[in-house]
Scaffold this active site. Structure first.
Site, PDB file in Angstrom:
ATOM      1  N   GLU A 175     -21.174  18.140   1.662  1.00  0.00           N
ATOM      2  CA  GLU A 175     -21.499  18.473   2.875  1.00  0.00           C
ATOM      3  C   GLU A 175     -22.739  17.585   3.381  1.00  0.00           C
ATOM      4  OE1 GLU A 175     -21.763  17.875   6.418  1.00  0.00           O
ATOM      5  OE2 GLU A 175     -19.999  18.364   5.990  1.00  0.00           O
ATOM      6  N   HIS A 218     -12.413   6.522  -4.623  1.00  0.00           N
ATOM      7  CA  HIS A 218     -12.967   6.922  -6.309  1.00  0.00           C
ATOM      8  C   HIS A 218     -12.543   8.212  -6.492  1.00  0.00           C
ATOM      9  CE1 HIS A 218     -15.746   7.069  -9.658  1.00  0.00           C
ATOM     10  NE2 HIS A 218     -15.441   8.431  -9.495  1.00  0.00           N
ATOM     11  N   GLU A 219     -12.654   9.283  -5.679  1.00  0.00           N
ATOM     12  CA  GLU A 219     -12.174  10.595  -6.321  1.00  0.00           C
ATOM     13  C   GLU A 219     -10.800  10.833  -6.205  1.00  0.00           C
ATOM     14  OE1 GLU A 219     -16.196  11.439  -6.557  1.00  0.00           O
ATOM     15  OE2 GLU A 219     -14.104  12.693  -7.251  1.00  0.00           O
ATOM     16  N   HIS A 238     -13.686   8.211 -15.652  1.00  0.00           N
ATOM     17  CA  HIS A 238     -14.315   6.914 -15.349  1.00  0.00           C
ATOM     18  C   HIS A 238     -14.385   5.895 -16.329  1.00  0.00           C
ATOM     19  CE1 HIS A 238     -17.294  10.191 -12.883  1.00  0.00           C
ATOM     20  NE2 HIS A 238     -16.565   9.594 -12.380  1.00  0.00           N
TER      21      HIS A 238
END
Lengths: 367, 83
Positions: A100, A119-120, A129
Site C-alpha cells: 500500500e 507480473h504477480e 522469475h
C-alpha cells in the site's frame, strides 16, 4: 522462464478473482481496469478464464496491504519490495498482495499498477522469475506503456508450458529480447549520442560505450519513459548536442539525455511534404552541417544551419550512395557513414562516394 | 590509506543491503554468529555468485557497483531462487 518449484498449477481453467480493497492513490475504476487488463494478458495466451466475484472466496484474492500483514512476508515501505503473490493452491494460494505504501499509478509515474499486477499474476499461475531481462517475469520493475504492452515470448512460452495454448485460431506471439551477438539481429534505428552509439530495436536499446567491451541492453522507457517503442530513425547533431528521434510522422528531440519539452512535433516542420509518412533512417554530417533522411529508395538533404530542406530533393539513394539501396539505419563516425540493411552493414566513404567495407550489423559488439 | 569514516559507513550500509537482499531473495540463512562460521565456507559469497549469475552479471562473489545497482532497483518480493 522458470516454473515454481513443485510445478504447482490450477486444476481447472476457469478461475475466479476478487478485489478485496482499493488504494486511495488511484480511482477505483482505474484499479478495476488495471486488474482486468492484467488478467487478460494471461487469458489471451492460454485456455484460462477469470471471472470476478464480489462477496465470496475466490481463487485469486487481490488486496493492498501494509507492512506486516500476517502472511510471514511483511512489506518494507515505499520502493524496494513492491508486491508478492502465492503459487496456485487452496486458501492463500494464488493471492496477490500489493504494498500500500507504493505510489500506484496508471501511467509512467511511480509504479504502474497494471505492470506489477500482471507480473504477480504470473506467480499466481505457477511461474517463478525469469532471467530474461525483457520478460514480464523478470524480478525488477520496468515501465512499459500499458497501451503498448505485449506479453514477451519468454512469458508466453512459460505459461503455455503449464496450461497449453490459447483456443485462438492464430497463436499470439510476443517480442523476443534482442541478444547483442545474435547474427540475425537487425536494427530499427541507430544514432551516436555524446560519444556512445545507441542501437534501437523494438522497446529496447543497446548502448555501446567506447570504453566498454559489452553493449548494455536497456528498455527505452528506462531512460525516456515518454518515448514510444519502435523508433524508426535517429541522428545526432553534435554541434547542438541534440538527438532527433523519429517514429511515423512525428519526431522528438533529446537535449543531452533529456527529452526536450514541446515534442513530439510533425516531421512536416522539417520541410517534408505530406506524401512522406515516415523516415527509415537518418544521419548528420558534422563537417558540412547537412543531414540526410532516407525514405524508401530516396533521400532528402536538410541544412542544419538554415534549418530547411535543400532544393532539388528527393533523389535516388543509389545516385549518391551506390548500391546500399533501402536503408534501415545509419550513423556517421570518424568521417565514414555506416548504413544498415537487415543483418548487413556497409561502410561508406562520402569523400570517394564508395562503399569501402561490408560487415555484419553486429560488428560493433565485439562478438 | 585509512578508510574515511563516511566510506566505512557506506561500506557498512552496502554490506547490510547485500545481506538483506540475499536473505530475501536467495535464501541466505540469517546466521548471527558470523565469527563462528567454519573456515573457508562463505555462504554470503556463494549466494552473491548465484544472484550475479541470475542477472547475467560478472560472477565475482563481491558486491561490485553493477551488483549493488541491481540490488537497489524496485522489484517483486518473491525470491528468485526457490519459493
Amino acid at each position: 522462464y522458470v516454473f515454481t518449484p513443485g510445478n504447482p498449477k490450477w486444476k481447472r481453467n476457469n478461475l475466479t478473482y476478487r478485489i478485496l480493497n482499493y488504494t486511495p492513490k488511484m480511482r477505483q475504476a482505474d484499479v478495476d481496469e488495471a486488474i482486468r487488463k492484467a488478467l487478460s494478458v494471461w487469458s489471451n495466451v492460454t485456455p484460462l478464464t477469470f471471472r470476478k466475484v464480489e462477496d465470496k472466496e475466490a481463487d485469486i484474492m487481490i488486496s493492498f496491504a501494509y507492512r506486516d500483514h500476517q502472511d510471514n512476508s511483511p512489506f518494507d515501505g515505499p520502493n524496494g519490495q513492491l508486491a508478492h503473490a502465492f503459487q496456485p493452491g487452496e486458501g492463500i494460494g494464488g493471492d496477490v498482495h500489493l504494498d500500500e505504501e507504493e505510489t500506484w499509478t496508471k501511467d509512467g509515474r511511480g509504479y504502474n499498477l497494471f505492470i506489477v499486477i500482471a507480473h504477480e499474476l504470473g506467480h499466481s499461475l505457477g511461474l517463478s522469475h525469469s532471467n530474461d531481462p525483457g520478460a514480464l517475469m523478470y524480478p525488477t520493475y520496468s515501465y512499459t506503456d500499458p497501451n503498448e504492452f505485449l506479453l514477451p515470448q519468454d512469458d508466453i512460452d512459460g505459461i503455455q508450458a503449464i496450461y497449453g495454448q490459447s483456443n485462438a485460431a492464430v497463436q499470439p506471439t510476443g517480442p523476443v529480447t534482442p541478444q547483442a551477438c545474435d547474427p540475425n539481429l537487425t536494427f530499427d534505428a541507430i544514432t551516436t549520442l555524446r560519444g556512445e552509439k545507441i542501437f534501437f530495436k523494438g522497446r529496447y536499446m543497446l548502448r555501446k560505450h567506447p570504453a566498454r567491451t559489452e553493449a548494455e541492453l536497456n528498455f527505452i522507457s528506462l531512460l525516456w519513459p515518454k518515448l514510444p517503442s519502435g523508433i524508426q530513425a535517429a541522428y545526432e547533431n553534435v554541434e547542438r548536442d541534440e538527438v532527433l528521434l523519429f517514429k511515423e510522422d512525428k519526431y522528438w528531440v533529446l537535449r543531452g539525455y533529456d527529452i526536450a519539452p514541446g515534442y513530439p512535433k510533425p516531421i512536416y516542420h522539417l520541410g517534408f511534404p505530406k506524401t512522406v509518412k515516415r523516415v527509415n533512417a537518418a544521419y548528420s554530417d558534422e563537417t558540412t552541417g547537412k543531414t540526410y533522411f532516407f525514405i524508401a529508395d530516396r533521400y532528402w538533404r536538410y541544412d542544419e544551419n538554415k534549418k530547411s530542406m535543400d532544393h532539388g530533393y528527393p533523389k535516388k539513394i543509389v545516385s549518391k550512395f551506390g548500391k546500399t539501396g533501402r536503408v534501415d539505419a545509419a550513423f556517421q563516425k570518424d568521417g565514414y557513414v555506416y548504413f544498415f540493411r537487415g543483418t548487413t552493414q556497409f561502410q561508406f566513404d562520402p569523400r570517394t562516394k564508395r562503399i569501402v567495407r561490408k560487415m555484419k550489423s553486429i560488428s560493433w559488439f565485439n562478438c | 590509506l585509512p578508510v574515511a569514516p563516511e566510506e566505512a559507513e557506506d561500506e557498512g550500509k552496502n554490506l547490510q543491503l547485500v545481506e538483506s537482499y540475499l536473505q530475501n531473495f536467495y535464501n541466505l540463512q540469517k546466521d548471527h554468529q558470523h565469527h563462528l562460521r567454519n573456515k573457508g565456507k562463505n555462504p554470503l559469497a556463494a549466494k552473491l555468485k548465484e544472484m550475479q549469475a541470475f542477472f547475467g552479471l560478472e560472477v565475482t562473489g563481491k558486491p561490485d557497483l553493477e551488483t549493488l545497482e541491481i540490488m537497489k532497483k524496485p522489484r517483486c518480493a518473491i525470491p528468485d531462487i526457490g519459493q
